[in-house]
Design an enzyme around this catalytic site. Structure first.
Site, mmCIF file in Angstrom:
data_model
loop_
_atom_site.group_PDB
_atom_site.id
_atom_site.type_symbol
_atom_site.label_atom_id
_atom_site.label_comp_id
_atom_site.label_asym_id
_atom_site.label_seq_id
_atom_site.Cartn_x
_atom_site.Cartn_y
_atom_site.Cartn_z
ATOM 1 N N ASP A 9 5.389 -1.320 2.267
ATOM 2 C CA ASP A 9 5.843 -0.983 0.920
ATOM 3 C C ASP A 9 6.917 0.083 1.042
ATOM 4 O O ASP A 9 6.879 0.911 1.955
ATOM 5 C CB ASP A 9 4.685 -0.452 0.070
ATOM 6 C CG ASP A 9 3.695 -1.530 -0.327
ATOM 7 O OD1 ASP A 9 4.094 -2.707 -0.410
ATOM 8 O OD2 ASP A 9 2.522 -1.198 -0.569
ATOM 9 N N ASP A 32 5.709 -7.880 -4.021
ATOM 10 C CA ASP A 32 4.928 -7.460 -5.181
ATOM 11 C C ASP A 32 5.716 -7.682 -6.473
ATOM 12 O O ASP A 32 5.168 -8.149 -7.477
ATOM 13 C CB ASP A 32 4.542 -5.980 -5.078
ATOM 14 C CG ASP A 32 3.681 -5.669 -3.873
ATOM 15 O OD1 ASP A 32 2.946 -6.570 -3.415
ATOM 16 O OD2 ASP A 32 3.746 -4.523 -3.390
#
Length: 193
Positions: free
Chosen positions: A152, A166
């Protein structure tokens, strides 16, 4: 998975959703035109490659370095490894998230056989590309197969750190909600409830 197929429907279920055998073909209920499988695959491939490329760049250039301020204190890029689900929850259940992502992919592939709506193709393509992006991390990144941590890097102020996979999943889900409220089914039919 069975619940998702019941709600959206698949070619294997009958018209009333009971699953009690093949439905008798009904003439002219399905819109004329080609299936939108190619559109789904193109969107999925684009989302997947964009996610994969961004993660490779982040790991090569940002991991182990100071975060990059993009928009003052509002947005920064910061490489983190997330073994859990969204918002870092469920770190002990990484293998379960791997199987959930795999199940989502299987459901989308099954739904693709019934797909005649371009908008549904885009929505499912975003979901598929995002699920494949995070599943790739779960399979191939450390600490091990099916237990890998997702990369991330998009870090808005006062929000969880996330990635492009995401984002694709959220956008695809949001589009599905809009299409459902508008009464558009994956097979291209429009219904009024």
């Amino acid at each position: 998975m069975a619940e998702a197929e019941r709600i959206i429907g698949t070619p294997d279920s009958d018209a009333d959703g009971s699953g009690g055998g093949a439905a008798a073909p009904v003439a002219d209920e399905r819109p004329k035109g080609r299936r939108k499988i190619v559109a789904l695959l193109v969107v999925a491939l684009f989302a997947y490659l964009l996610d994969l490329g961004s993660k490779m760049l982040v790991v090569a250039e940002l991991e182990g370095h100071e975060p990059i301020q993009v928009i003052g204190d509002v947005l920064r890029f910061e490489a983190i490894r997330n073994p859990g689900a969204a918002f870092g929850m469920g770190e002990a259940f990484t293998i379960i998230f791997t199987f959930i992502a795999a199940a989502v992919i299987v459901v989308i592939i099954r739904l693709a056989r019934k797909l005649y709506s371009t908008w549904w193709a885009v929505a499912l393509g975003l979901l598929l590309g995002g699920a494949l992006g995070n599943l790739t991390d779960r399979i191939f990144r450390s600490p091990g197969v099916f237990e890998g941590a997702v990369v991330d890097f998009i870090a808005p102020a006062h929000f969880a750190v996330f990635n492009l996979a995401d984002s694709a999943i959220v956008c695809g889900g949001f589009l599905i909600v809009i299409l459902s409220f508008r009464g558009l089914d994956p097979d291209g039919t429009v219904h009024k409830d």
